[in-house]
Design an enzyme around this catalytic site. Structure first.
Site, PDB file in Angstrom:
ATOM      1  CB  CYS A 142      -0.509   7.813   1.003  1.00 48.97           C
ATOM      2  SG  CYS A 142      -1.901   8.582   1.325  1.00 48.97           S
TER       3      CYS A 142
ATOM      4  CG  ASP B  78       6.427  10.978  -3.538  1.00 49.64           C
ATOM      5  OD1 ASP B  78       5.599  11.804  -4.052  1.00 49.64           O
ATOM      6  OD2 ASP B  78       6.485  10.843  -2.312  1.00 49.64           O
TER       7      ASP B  78
ATOM      8  N   GLY C  53       1.007  -1.224  -0.110  1.00 52.47           N
ATOM      9  CA  GLY C  53      -0.024  -0.185  -0.049  1.00 52.47           C
ATOM     10  C   GLY C  53       0.713   1.319  -0.001  1.00 52.47           C
TER      11      GLY C  53
ATOM     12  CB  THR D 234       5.846  22.195  11.058  1.00 52.29           C
ATOM     13  OG1 THR D 234       5.267  21.642   9.479  1.00 52.29           O
ATOM     14  CG2 THR D 234       7.075  22.983  10.733  1.00 52.29           C
TER      15      THR D 234
ATOM     16  CG  HIS E 229     -23.437  36.383   7.642  1.00 52.38           C
ATOM     17  ND1 HIS E 229     -22.099  36.936   7.889  1.00 52.38           N
ATOM     18  CD2 HIS E 229     -24.262  36.536   8.815  1.00 52.38           C
ATOM     19  CE1 HIS E 229     -22.287  37.693   9.106  1.00 52.38           C
ATOM     20  NE2 HIS E 229     -23.590  37.651   9.552  1.00 52.38           N
TER      21      HIS E 229
HETATM   22  C1  LIG Z   1       5.163  11.584   6.981  1.00 56.42           C
HETATM   23  C2  LIG Z   1       4.465  11.899   5.647  1.00 56.42           C
HETATM   24  C3  LIG Z   1       3.078  12.551   5.608  1.00 56.42           C
HETATM   25  C4  LIG Z   1       2.654  13.007   4.387  1.00 56.42           C
HETATM   26  N1  LIG Z   1       1.503  13.570   4.445  1.00 56.42           N
HETATM   27  C5  LIG Z   1       0.841  13.990   3.238  1.00 56.42           C
HETATM   28  C6  LIG Z   1      -0.488  14.684   3.104  1.00 56.42           C
HETATM   29  O1  LIG Z   1      -0.941  15.179   4.159  1.00 56.42           O
HETATM   30  N2  LIG Z   1      -0.750  14.898   1.822  1.00 56.42           N
HETATM   31  C7  LIG Z   1      -0.156  14.432   0.564  1.00 56.42           C
HETATM   32  O2  LIG Z   1      -0.772  14.936  -0.443  1.00 56.42           O
HETATM   33  N3  LIG Z   1       0.855  13.758   0.898  1.00 56.42           N
HETATM   34  C8  LIG Z   1       1.688  13.501   1.944  1.00 56.42           C
HETATM   35  N4  LIG Z   1       2.646  12.975   1.977  1.00 56.42           N
HETATM   36  C9  LIG Z   1       3.335  12.528   0.729  1.00 56.42           C
HETATM   37  C10 LIG Z   1       2.419  11.194   0.140  1.00 56.42           C
HETATM   38  O3  LIG Z   1       2.642  10.364   1.283  1.00 56.42           O
HETATM   39  C11 LIG Z   1       3.531  10.650  -1.119  1.00 56.42           C
HETATM   40  O4  LIG Z   1       3.405  11.819  -1.935  1.00 56.42           O
HETATM   41  C12 LIG Z   1       2.761   9.506  -1.801  1.00 56.42           C
HETATM   42  O5  LIG Z   1       2.436   8.311  -1.093  1.00 56.42           O
HETATM   43  C13 LIG Z   1       3.721   9.060  -2.932  1.00 56.42           C
HETATM   44  O6  LIG Z   1       3.139   7.896  -3.510  1.00 56.42           O
HETATM   45  P1  LIG Z   1       4.121   6.937  -4.364  1.00 56.42           P
HETATM   46  O7  LIG Z   1       3.074   5.933  -4.996  1.00 56.42           O
HETATM   47  O8  LIG Z   1       4.684   7.840  -5.364  1.00 56.42           O
HETATM   48  O9  LIG Z   1       5.260   6.526  -3.497  1.00 56.42           O
HETATM   49  P2  LIG Z   1       4.828   5.402  -2.089  1.00 56.42           P
HETATM   50  O10 LIG Z   1       3.706   5.480  -1.557  1.00 56.42           O
HETATM   51  O11 LIG Z   1       5.876   5.664  -1.265  1.00 56.42           O
HETATM   52  O12 LIG Z   1       5.156   3.996  -2.732  1.00 56.42           O
HETATM   53  C14 LIG Z   1       6.474   3.445  -2.999  1.00 56.42           C
HETATM   54  C15 LIG Z   1       6.478   1.737  -2.905  1.00 56.42           C
HETATM   55  O13 LIG Z   1       7.254   1.636  -3.725  1.00 56.42           O
HETATM   56  C16 LIG Z   1       8.058   0.418  -3.049  1.00 56.42           C
HETATM   57  N5  LIG Z   1       9.301   0.226  -3.425  1.00 56.42           N
HETATM   58  C17 LIG Z   1      10.277   1.296  -3.348  1.00 56.42           C
HETATM   59  N6  LIG Z   1      11.581   0.570  -4.421  1.00 56.42           N
HETATM   60  C18 LIG Z   1      11.209  -0.634  -4.578  1.00 56.42           C
HETATM   61  C19 LIG Z   1      11.938  -1.519  -5.264  1.00 56.42           C
HETATM   62  N7  LIG Z   1      13.107  -1.404  -5.620  1.00 56.42           N
HETATM   63  N8  LIG Z   1      11.492  -2.790  -5.367  1.00 56.42           N
HETATM   64  C20 LIG Z   1       9.982  -3.187  -4.594  1.00 56.42           C
HETATM   65  N9  LIG Z   1       9.423  -2.299  -4.223  1.00 56.42           N
HETATM   66  C21 LIG Z   1       9.972  -0.776  -4.065  1.00 56.42           C
HETATM   67  C22 LIG Z   1       8.244   1.051  -1.612  1.00 56.42           C
HETATM   68  O14 LIG Z   1       8.435   0.103  -0.658  1.00 56.42           O
HETATM   69  C23 LIG Z   1       6.919   1.845  -1.465  1.00 56.42           C
HETATM   70  O15 LIG Z   1       5.818   0.952  -0.937  1.00 56.42           O
HETATM   71  C24 LIG Z   1       3.401  12.293   3.313  1.00 56.42           C
HETATM   72  C25 LIG Z   1       4.641  11.910   3.303  1.00 56.42           C
HETATM   73  C26 LIG Z   1       5.072  11.435   4.368  1.00 56.42           C
HETATM   74  C27 LIG Z   1       6.330  10.555   4.600  1.00 56.42           C
END
Ligand SMILES: Cc1cc2nc3c(=O)[nH]c(=O)nc-3n(C[C@H](O)[C@H](O)[C@H](O)COP(=O)(O)OP(=O)(O)OC[C@H]3O[C@@H](n4cnc5c(N)ncnc54)[C@H](O)[C@@H]3O)c2cc1C
Length: 497
Positions: A58, A339, A55, A218, A480
């Site tokens: 997020c 990301d 998952g 923060t 309002h």
């Molecule tokens: C503490 C925190 C709070 C946040 N709060 C917010 C918020 O309030 N609002 C908001 O919009 N965003 C928030 N974010 C940012 C948000 O979580 C991310 O932008 C989002 O989850 C990115 O999704 P993603 O699918 O790109 O990556 P991720 O959800 O990070 O998924 C990447 C996945 O790839 C897997 N992976 C990586 N490399 C490999 C590999 N080589 N082989 C197999 N698996 C691999 C990892 O294990 C991970 O599960 C927050 C982030 C953090 C850390």
């Protein structure tokens, strides 16, 4: 010579593995946004690879659990400040006022509310669904993936002979980021927390040092200080939320200093453990002891795990995967999103990119590609006070206006000057609008105060649909005396040419 011989032996070995590899239509690496596979791909044979918790960030360790803790923190803070609204705690036996009421924080109950009852079942359910009969076209590999050739990936490190090689027509990289660990901390060997484990600590610490001064730092500072932990935020720059609008960063820095201790303009030069505590040393020689050290100074891409060069996938200087407007990487048939690529590290952005990339993978029509959208991206900062933002900062708008020979109009509307702000006794919040005085179009909006991350949506609409701000302010009703009057009054305060 020896290196070349070793390389070619390895290459031959990978080629042999690839020949016997299971072939898929699509490999997806990462189960965060990478797991939002649309129905139009139901007829494809898909491999999903996830090295960590199913998952992604997020749901498991990011947006959602943090905001569930933030809500508890918001309530805790309201309780301690209830006297502002004429509510005074009394001893139920005697009716005598209690000067300094204490609230017991049920930390185990909080963890159970967030993880036990909500997050962990979702993650488990998501994984079971992917492994189960309902998605027979999908195979889930729970290990790390890396390229060994064009659209060829090794799953597993290969230690103990447990690696598998798979190939595909197309690959989506949705590998996200992880917490950056500064050298001074890594080399010191002290124990530390990150967003991954800080919400699951055995017990609430008495003191916490947080390294960093942006969103994640923060938000956690708000959570833990509101739950009674003595928090020290150590930040290299003189201001918190440095990259945000200057009114936001300066006011937030000032207000936050009444909630926790900010040690700004400081770097950590050393760290050690003694007597169950972690001690960090600052560049001015000061030493801060804490029960827990939380790292929140930034994040690094997981692209280093992928051996992108072996797959022909180019990275930028920050280690982000380079993509074009449609999510295509430099390698044919390989896409990336979230990301892992450059752009705002926000879940709603990763979701939009996932929708676009999955569509682009599914379509066979090159003229039907959907672009990634990186303009007018709003965000919320769920600290205390809360913040919502969209568009340019004032500094960016000034540069833009100078370059384009435009005149700006800026209005800062205080919460304390609208009726609902009175009701909330708010003394620090504001809505700042920056607009083009000639075209009457919004360039940027920044709100700090209660419900800021919700209120900002009004201004996302105005900016996205390029609304005339006079029409927007005057041709619709504003209930309002709702908090939306903050935005209405800010709009009415802009001075157009
Ligand atoms: C503490 C925190 C709070 C946040 N709060 C917010 C918020 O309030 N609002 C908001 O919009 N965003 C928030 N974010 C940012 C948000 O979580 C991310 O932008 C989002 O989850 C990115 O999704 P993603 O699918 O790109 O990556 P991720 O959800 O990070 O998924 C990447 C996945 O790839 C897997 N992976 C990586 N490399 C490999 C590999 N080589 N082989 C197999 N698996 C691999 C990892 O294990 C991970 O599960 C927050 C982030 C953090 C850390």
């Amino acid at each position: 010579m020896a290196d070349i011989a070793a390389d070619s032996a390895e290459h031959a070995e990978h080629a042999e593995h690839a020949e016997h590899a299971e072939h898929y239509d699509l490999i997806i690496v990462g189960t965060g946004s990478g797991n939002s596979i649309p129905e139009e791909l139901n007829d494809r044979k898909i491999a999903i690879v996830e090295k960590g918790i199913f998952g992604g960030t997020c749901i498991n360790v990011g947006c959602i659990p943090t905001k569930m803790y933030v809500y508890t923190a918001d309530v805790a803070r309201e309780l301690t400040e209830a006297s502002r609204y004429g509510l005074s705690p009394v001893n139920p036996g005697t009716g005598e006022p209690v000067d300094q009421p204490q609230w017991r924080i049920d930390w185990d109950g909080l963890k159970e509310r967030v993880f036990g009852r909500r997050i962990d079942p979702i993650s488990r359910g998501g994984e079971e669904y992917r492994r189960g009969d309902e998605t027979p076209n999908i195979t889930l590999y729970s290990d790390v993936a890396r390229f060994t050739g064009d659209r060829t990936m090794q799953i597993g490190t290969g230690e103990n002979g447990n690696a598998t090689t798979i190939t595909a027509d197309q690959v989506i990289l949705a590998t996200g980021t992880r917490t950056w660990v500064p050298d001074v901390i890594a080399e010191s060997g002290v124990r530390y927390r990150t967003n991954v484990d800080v919400m699951r600590m055995e017990q609430l610490p008495r003191t916490m040092v947080i390294l960093g001064g942006s969103i994640i730092a923060t938000e956690f500072a708000h959570v833990f200080s509101s739950l009674g932990v003595e928090v020290f935020v150590i930040n290299r720059s003189d201001i918190l939320l440095r990259k945000f609008d200057e009114t936001v960063s300066s006011r937030f820095t000032e207000v936050s200093g009444t909630q926790w201790t900010n040690l700004l303009g400081r770097t950590v030069t050393g760290a050690r453990e003694h007597g169950g505590l972690v001690t960090v040393t600052l560049d001015d020689g000061r030493e801060i002891d804490c029960d827990e050290l939380l790292l929140a100074q930034g994040r690094v891409p997981n692209s280093d795990l992928l051996d992108c060069a072996a797959g022909g996938v180019e990275l930028d200087d920050d280690g982000k995967i380079i993509v074009d407007d449609f999510g295509r990487t430099s390698a044919d048939g390989v896409w990336a999103l979230g990301d892992a690529i450059a752009g705002p590290e926000l879940k709603h952005v990763a979701n939009q990119e996932a929708r676009a990339v999955f569509h682009n993978v599914a379509t066979s029509d090159e003229f039907d590609l959907e672009p990634l959208k990186h303009d007018n991206v709003p965000g919320g900062i769920f600290s205390h006070p809360q913040i919502g933002y969209v568009g340019m900062t004032e500094a960016e708008a000034r540069t833009w206006a100078e370059k384009n020979d435009r005149t700006l109009t800026v209005k800062v509307q205080e919460y304390s000057d609208v009726a609902y702000g009175w009701a909330m006794e708010d003394t620090t919040g504001f809505c700042k609008l920056i607009a083009d005085a000639g075209s009457r179009r919004l360039l940027g909006a920044h709100i700090m105060g209660p419900q800021a991350a919700t209120l900002i949506q009004l201004l996302v609409t105005a900016i996205e649909f390029d609304l005339d701000l006079v029409d927007f302010a005057t041709k619709q009703y504003w209930p309002h005396p709702s908090l939306s009057e903050l935005v209405e009054n800010a709009l009415l305060g802009l001075e157009f040419e």
